[in-house]
Design an enzyme around this catalytic site. Structure first.
Site, PDB file in Angstrom:
ATOM      1  N   HIS A  24      58.208  75.324  35.720  1.00 42.22           N
ATOM      2  CA  HIS A  24      58.296  74.096  34.682  1.00 42.22           C
ATOM      3  C   HIS A  24      59.248  73.051  35.061  1.00 42.22           C
ATOM      4  CE1 HIS A  24      55.530  75.336  31.340  1.00 42.22           C
ATOM      5  NE2 HIS A  24      55.764  76.575  31.888  1.00 42.22           N
ATOM      6  N   LYS A  35      62.514  64.104  21.953  1.00 38.83           N
ATOM      7  CA  LYS A  35      62.488  65.011  22.908  1.00 38.83           C
ATOM      8  C   LYS A  35      63.769  65.742  23.000  1.00 38.83           C
ATOM      9  CE  LYS A  35      60.749  62.081  25.752  1.00 38.83           C
ATOM     10  NZ  LYS A  35      59.276  62.617  26.191  1.00 38.83           N
ATOM     11  N   ARG A  36      63.814  66.745  23.862  1.00 40.06           N
ATOM     12  CA  ARG A  36      65.340  67.247  24.020  1.00 40.06           C
ATOM     13  C   ARG A  36      66.112  66.160  24.782  1.00 40.06           C
ATOM     14  NH1 ARG A  36      66.567  70.133  29.132  1.00 40.06           N
ATOM     15  NH2 ARG A  36      64.315  70.016  29.537  1.00 40.06           N
ATOM     16  N   LYS A  59      65.823  62.277  30.860  1.00 40.92           N
ATOM     17  CA  LYS A  59      64.816  61.893  30.073  1.00 40.92           C
ATOM     18  C   LYS A  59      65.010  60.332  29.672  1.00 40.92           C
ATOM     19  CE  LYS A  59      63.395  66.572  28.403  1.00 40.92           C
ATOM     20  NZ  LYS A  59      61.936  66.344  28.870  1.00 40.92           N
ATOM     21  N   THR A  61      54.842  67.294  27.042  1.00 38.09           N
ATOM     22  CA  THR A  61      53.947  67.445  26.077  1.00 38.09           C
ATOM     23  C   THR A  61      53.764  66.394  24.693  1.00 38.09           C
ATOM     24  OG1 THR A  61      54.942  69.438  25.201  1.00 38.09           O
ATOM     25  CG2 THR A  61      53.111  69.787  26.742  1.00 38.09           C
ATOM     26  N   LYS A  86      50.604  64.635  22.519  1.00 31.93           N
ATOM     27  CA  LYS A  86      50.653  64.746  20.857  1.00 31.93           C
ATOM     28  C   LYS A  86      50.556  63.418  20.582  1.00 31.93           C
ATOM     29  CE  LYS A  86      53.392  68.934  21.206  1.00 31.93           C
ATOM     30  NZ  LYS A  86      55.000  69.409  21.350  1.00 31.93           N
TER      31      LYS A  86
END
Length: 835
Positions: A376, A569-570, A575, A677, A681
């Site tokens: 991952h 998100k985290r 990111k 992901t 969504k």
């Protein structure tokens, strides 16, 4: 709850009836009262929705219980091939609404509660999130087991029952403060303790070779400190098909909870020391491993999960087949969800050889043909490596086995590439150096028959970069399985108004075949349909505003007409929440200069948790909140721009955010996000993506078309080509807008009473060695956001783009992902269950 004044009377029937006898409205009312009054001891004077939610959950669980037993018996009777999904995380969220949906009783139960004067949404909200995960990895695991049950595949999930889940995040003076998430404070109504399936887990001690009565030598792991693994099972219902699979979570318990001699001698702490030491293993999700104690505890957790799960599988096997493992490979498949459970490869070898007398070759043939590994991450630092000295202390027998696996593997590599010492060094499971390290990802590849990435780009980069040597040796092992999300939770349950419109328009088969959403495409040209679609989106945005107000006591002066720009998100540097903040500061600067032409009102919503020991991520949260405070209190800005940080982001929060998002920010540095992901969504609920060519963004853009996706940023190849001569200072000097953003940051405009607090963040993005290249993508991001603003001015066309995003999200269902896993890796046969 409005009144909670339901009439308490004697139930009309027993609460032990079979599910087919108890799915009418009066049955639910009857059972609800039985549990509420007789088990929980409450009456109409109780004002808390928690106990009503508990009573309803017990009534729903009754309907699952018989199906659960029938499913288990079906698998046993058919002696079918089974799959075992090992994951350190299962981010389940709340269960009640999903269970009602999959049982097909949502409308009936809602009406039953209404008749009792109870608003069911309050009962759903009273349930504690099962926060047994950190982010995408755990949520993916939860979606996977939902799809396995819906596809009627005989798969059991194995994980850990953490007493404290992912921490509760609060914001104090703009900074993240972690508080314990004691999600089991009131127990868990959905789980069943299975003491009869407990297993003993060994730690420490030493190994020695002993000779049995037949003269056969066997390795024995002796003088160990043992811990008991006690399973707790949670039912996982498929969508209205009678199948109820299991999620089995292990709790660590001392083999001897209380030493009476120590207690009587007055040493009260020592009397319970063993109990405390054992329970620490499953006390906290992901302890901070910045220190040696944290590293040791995390390794204990990983081995505890692997050993308990494998012992469980083997115990089930021997109960049916005795000590004959000839068909074990034919009947079993293990999927390792990331590198954390990879110690399972060595543990399966140990159990087969030491406990069941198989030879090395027999055990290795079983292991390498039953284990499959999902990677991952592309970040080398995120791959598990353990000091051999620590492993020798905790798991001496496993170290012996890993070294033997590595010796045989090195011989195979040498045979393929003679005298290539550099390659041997790169590929070895044991990394040499000042301190030997066991590379667990290498163990996972060597001991598995399948290795997959989770998006097409990610899988290609694994093969060409991180694991290129292994790909050269075993190309047949490597494959891609692009991630997905379950449409049951992430559209049907969390956005019932939109789901109802879709079902009214194209039927309800999309719930189990998301490709059916493609039928919505023609309706994107229907003005009346677009109007209804937009009205549903506006209502969802209002609910999101109300949620933020009620949950975080925040007064918002935002209109649903504003663009809801979402990044949840985290929190991590790759990111690039920081890039998002730079753009917000740019918008703020434009408004302060009077540049308001063509600018749509915008609400930027950022949410996520930073790992407790991740300083830069926590600094980013502080910056977001400081910038938010300045912008939201500036009268010159008004309702033209709002920046909000959503504290304590979790599954139940995302269920509110998804329906209300207009724009989905997926802005990671290209080549760093494995898949993502959250992007799926949000897309499924009609949000339009602004993103880089990273992870699953590439495939989302292919599905929806260039014109319905806002692309920006350097590609992975461009980033790699630019690294050696990257000069962020030069980029800043050539961009007037960026200069002004940096001036606002460096002048302390957002930290006037906290001088220097953001210097480390500022210096990191100006550093020519910044691996995330935030500055490099600034101009492209700003230009893409301007295209967003221009597009949003035409609300009718935006609604069309929104419809087309939803219509083309069919690929991103975990039903498709799991079907691919099964067709190409697991090879399980669906097992229909007769209700």
């Amino acid at each position: 709850m409005p009144t909670n004044k339901f009439v308490i009377s004697k139930p009309k029937s027993s609460i032990t009836k079979l599910p087919e006898q108890g799915r009418k409205k009066l049955d639910f009312i009857d059972d609800f009262k039985e549990y509420y009054v007789h088990l929980l001891g409450r009456d109409e004077n109780c004002r808390s929705p928690y106990y009503a939610g508990e009573a309803l959950s017990l009534a729903i669980r009754d309907r699952l219980m018989e199906l659960w037993k029938v499913t288990h018996q079906t698998y046993k009777n058919n002696d079918c091939r089974r799959g075992y999904y090992l994951s350190m995380e299962f981010l389940m969220g709340r269960t009640l609404s999903n269970a009602m949906l999959n049982l097909g009783v949502t409308d009936t139960v809602t009406q039953a509660m209404y008749d009792l004067g109870i608003v069911i949404e309050e009962l759903i909200s009273s349930e504690q999130d099962a926060g047994l995960g950190n982010g995408g990895l755990g949520r993916l695991a939860a979606c996977f087991i939902d799809s396995c049950a819906t596809l009627q595949l005989p798969v059991i999930g194995y994980g850990l029952r953490y007493e404290y889940g992912m921490f509760t995040q609060t914001i104090v003076n703009g900074e993240q403060v972690e508080k314990p998430d004691h999600w089991l404070r009131h127990g868990n109504v959905w789980e069943i303790e299975r003491l009869e399936y407990s297993h003993c887990i060994k730690f420490g001690g030493r190994t020695e070779v002993q000779t049995d009565e037949n003269g056969k030598q066997r390795h024995c792991w002796i003088a160990t400190s043992n811990v008991l693994a006690v399973p707790f099972d949670t039912p996982i219902p498929g969508y209205q098909n009678g199948t109820v699979n299991s999620l089995r979570l292990w709790k660590a318990v001392a083999t001897e909870e209380f030493n009476l001699d120590e207690f009587n001698a007055g040493d009260y702490a020592e009397a319970v020391a063993a109990k405390i030491s054992a329970e620490n293993i499953t006390m906290v999700l992901y302890p901070n491993d910045a220190n040696e104690n944290g590293k040791e505890l995390r390794l204990r957790q990983q081995y505890f999960l692997a050993s308990a799960s494998l012992q469980d599988v083997i115990a089930r096997w021997t109960s049916m087949h005795g000590n004959n493992f000839d068909r074990f490979t034919e009947k079993s498949c293990f999927q390792l969800n990331d590198t954390h459970p990879s110690i399972a490869i060595a543990e399966l070898m140990r159990l087969l050889m030491d406990n069941h007398g198989l030879s090395w070759d027999e055990a290795w043939a079983i292991t390498k043909n039953t284990m499959a590994y999902t990677n991952h991450t592309l970040l080398p630092e995120a791959l598990e490596k353990w000091p051999v000295s620590l492993m020798q202390l905790l798991l001496p027998r496993l170290v012996d086995i890993i070294f033997e696996i590595n010796a045989r593997f090195m011989a195979e590599v040498s045979m393929r590439w003679p005298a290539d010492n550099d390659r041997l060094r790169r590929m070895s499971i044991i990394e040499e150096g000042a301190e030997q390290q066991a590379r667990m990802a290498h163990l996972a590849i060597v001991g598995s028959f399948s290795v997959n990435g989770v998006a097409r780009l990610h899988s290609r980069l694994l093969q060409q970069g991180l694991f290129s040597d292994f790909y050269a040796l075993w190309p047949h092992k490597f494959n891609n399985k692009t991630n997905g999300v379950t449409p049951r939770r992430w559209l049907a349950a969390c956005n019932p108004e939109l789901a109802s419109l879709i079902t009214e328009t194209i039927g309800d088969s999309w719930i189990t075949d998301l490709s059916q959403l493609k039928k919505l495409e023609p309706y994107a040209d229907d003005a009346q349909f677009r109007q209804r679609w937009r009205a549903i989106k506006q209502a969802a945005k209002q609910r999101l505003i109300d949620y933020k107000k009620s949950t975080h006591n925040t007064e918002l002066h935002m209109s649903v007409e504003a663009l809801f720009d979402v990044q949840v998100k985290r929190i991590h540097e790759y990111k690039r929440q920081l890039l998002n903040v730079l753009h917000v500061i740019h918008l703020y600067n434009c408004l302060k200069k009077g540049d308001t032409d063509g600018r749509a009102p915008r609400c930027v919503l950022i949410g996520g948790k930073a790992a407790p020991g991740y300083r830069m991520a926590k600094k980013t949260i502080k910056l977001i909140n400081n910038v938010s405070q300045v912008i939201n209190s500036d009268p010159d800005v008004g309702d033209k721009l709002t920046l909000l940080f959503l504290p304590d982001y979790r599954v139940s929060a995302m269920e509110k955010i998804c329906p209300g998002a207009d724009l989905s920010a997926q802005i990671s540095t290209a080549g760093k996000e494995a898949s993502g992901t959250g992007n799926m969504k949000l897309m499924m609920n009609g949000a339009i993506t602004i993103g880089t060519l990273d992870g699953a963004n590439i495939e989302i853009r292919e599905e929806v078309g260039d014109e319905n996706f806002f692309l920006f940023g350097l590609t992975e190849e461009e980033i790699e080509a630019r690294r050696d001569h990257y000069d962020p200072i030069a980029v800043i000097d050539q961009d007037e807008d960026l200069q002004q953003v940096m001036q606002l940051l460096e002048s302390g405009h957002f930290n006037q009473f906290e001088p220097g607090i953001f210097d480390e963040l500022i210096n990191s993005i100006k550093n020519p060695h910044d691996p995330w290249m935030t500055i490099a993508d600034f101009r492209s991001f700003v230009d893409a956001q301007k295209r967003v603003e221009d597009a949003y001015q035409d609300k009718d066309h935006w609604a069309k783009m929104s419809i087309l995003n939803c219509a083309n999200s069919g690929k991103f269902s975990t039903d498709r992902t799991i079907s691919e896993y099964n067709r190409e890796i697991w090879k399980l046969k669906p097992q229909p269950v007769k209700d």
